[in-house]
Design an enzyme around this catalytic site. Structure first.
Site, PDB file in Angstrom:
ATOM      1  N   ASP A  33       0.846  -1.194   0.000  1.00  0.00           N
ATOM      2  CA  ASP A  33       0.000   0.000   0.000  1.00  0.00           C
ATOM      3  C   ASP A  33       0.878   1.240   0.000  1.00  0.00           C
ATOM      4  OD1 ASP A  33      -3.217   0.530   0.957  1.00  0.00           O
ATOM      5  OD2 ASP A  33      -1.802   2.206   1.135  1.00  0.00           O
ATOM      6  N   ASN A  91     -13.070  -3.393   1.941  1.00  0.00           N
ATOM      7  CA  ASN A  91     -14.123  -2.391   2.056  1.00  0.00           C
ATOM      8  C   ASN A  91     -15.006  -2.422   0.820  1.00  0.00           C
ATOM      9  OD1 ASN A  91     -13.276  -1.208   4.566  1.00  0.00           O
ATOM     10  ND2 ASN A  91     -11.560  -0.277   3.467  1.00  0.00           N
ATOM     11  N   GLU A  99     -12.307   3.458  -1.323  1.00  0.00           N
ATOM     12  CA  GLU A  99     -11.769   4.560  -2.128  1.00  0.00           C
ATOM     13  C   GLU A  99     -11.517   4.156  -3.569  1.00  0.00           C
ATOM     14  OE1 GLU A  99      -8.192   5.972  -0.328  1.00  0.00           O
ATOM     15  OE2 GLU A  99      -9.186   6.463   1.563  1.00  0.00           O
ATOM     16  N   HIS A 104     -10.143  -5.031  -3.533  1.00  0.00           N
ATOM     17  CA  HIS A 104      -8.825  -5.240  -2.940  1.00  0.00           C
ATOM     18  C   HIS A 104      -9.012  -5.726  -1.517  1.00  0.00           C
ATOM     19  CE1 HIS A 104     -10.029  -1.025  -2.703  1.00  0.00           C
ATOM     20  NE2 HIS A 104      -9.443  -0.970  -1.513  1.00  0.00           N
ATOM     21  N   HIS A 106      -7.041  -5.831   1.947  1.00  0.00           N
ATOM     22  CA  HIS A 106      -5.888  -5.324   2.696  1.00  0.00           C
ATOM     23  C   HIS A 106      -5.380  -6.456   3.586  1.00  0.00           C
ATOM     24  CE1 HIS A 106      -6.909  -0.872   2.221  1.00  0.00           C
ATOM     25  NE2 HIS A 106      -8.076  -1.429   1.945  1.00  0.00           N
TER      26      HIS A 106
HETATM   27  P1  5GP Z   1      -9.922   1.430   0.367  1.00  0.00           P
HETATM   28  O1  5GP Z   1     -10.253   2.585   1.254  1.00  0.00           O
HETATM   29  O2  5GP Z   1     -10.501   1.584  -1.020  1.00  0.00           O
HETATM   30  O3  5GP Z   1     -10.251   0.103   0.989  1.00  0.00           O
HETATM   31  O4  5GP Z   1      -8.342   1.419   0.249  1.00  0.00           O
HETATM   32  C1  5GP Z   1      -7.631   1.922  -0.832  1.00  0.00           C
HETATM   33  C2  5GP Z   1      -6.164   1.788  -0.513  1.00  0.00           C
HETATM   34  O5  5GP Z   1      -5.423   1.988  -1.713  1.00  0.00           O
HETATM   35  C3  5GP Z   1      -5.638   2.807   0.503  1.00  0.00           C
HETATM   36  O6  5GP Z   1      -5.076   2.118   1.609  1.00  0.00           O
HETATM   37  C4  5GP Z   1      -4.614   3.613  -0.285  1.00  0.00           C
HETATM   38  O7  5GP Z   1      -3.498   3.995   0.491  1.00  0.00           O
HETATM   39  C5  5GP Z   1      -4.232   2.668  -1.407  1.00  0.00           C
HETATM   40  N1  5GP Z   1      -3.814   3.310  -2.646  1.00  0.00           N
HETATM   41  C6  5GP Z   1      -4.454   4.321  -3.295  1.00  0.00           C
HETATM   42  N2  5GP Z   1      -3.787   4.643  -4.418  1.00  0.00           N
HETATM   43  C7  5GP Z   1      -2.709   3.813  -4.475  1.00  0.00           C
HETATM   44  C8  5GP Z   1      -1.647   3.663  -5.419  1.00  0.00           C
HETATM   45  O8  5GP Z   1      -1.563   4.369  -6.435  1.00  0.00           O
HETATM   46  N3  5GP Z   1      -0.727   2.706  -5.161  1.00  0.00           N
HETATM   47  C9  5GP Z   1      -0.796   1.911  -4.047  1.00  0.00           C
HETATM   48  N4  5GP Z   1       0.156   0.994  -3.889  1.00  0.00           N
HETATM   49  N5  5GP Z   1      -1.788   2.020  -3.138  1.00  0.00           N
HETATM   50  C10 5GP Z   1      -2.733   2.969  -3.357  1.00  0.00           C
END
Ligand code: 5GP
Length: 125
Positions: A33, A91, A99, A104, A106
């Site tokens: 991440d 999520n 987001e 995905h 985590h």
């Molecule tokens: P969500 O809130 O959708 O479950 O988590 C999205 C995750 O994607 C976040 O933890 C954020 O830091 C990660 N993320 C967003 N953009 C990028 C990116 O361009 N590269 C990587 N490696 N992680 C990303």
């Protein structure tokens, strides 16, 4: 919600933007991440165009679903997390504050994680 092939993880899958890859097989890609919230914070994504867990569980093939979840376990094992333990989170949608609209999972590890989810904020606070 239809799949947006311009989302950031779709671009990573196509190799249009880089990632810090930790694992890849036919069904999944895993990478660190960009804003880690634990000493180990890896994202595992399926290779198919699925918005979220809701989409994947309804529309993914049995082979994709089995392959993806085996990959999640493999990544955690290869990171040495089986013995100390780890947490997985996926999520979906507004209430979970998803987001990026590509499924995905985590994987968090490397420290003790207390509390299952954040406490709600006070109504008028
Ligand atoms: P969500 O809130 O959708 O479950 O988590 C999205 C995750 O994607 C976040 O933890 C954020 O830091 C990660 N993320 C967003 N953009 C990028 C990116 O361009 N590269 C990587 N490696 N992680 C990303």
């Amino acid at each position: 919600m239809s799949y947006d092939d311009q989302n950031i993880f779709a671009k990573i899958l196509r190799g249009e933007i880089p990632c810090d890859k930790v694992y890849e097989d036919d069904h999944a890609l895993a990478f660190n991440d960009i804003a880690p919230q634990a000493p180990v914070h890896v994202l595992v994504i399926p290779k198919g165009p699925y918005v979220s867990m809701a989409d994947f569980s309804a529309n993914g093939s049995d082979a994709e679903i089995a392959g993806f979840f085996r990959a999640v376990g493999t990544v955690a094992r290869q990171l040495g997390l089986d013995e100390p333990g780890y947490r997985t989170i996926a999520n979906h949608g507004r209430d979970a504050h998803q987001e990026v609209p590509h499924l995905h999972v985590h994987i968090f590890g490397g420290r003790s994680m207390r509390g299952m989810i954040p406490k709600p904020k006070p109504e008028n606070g």
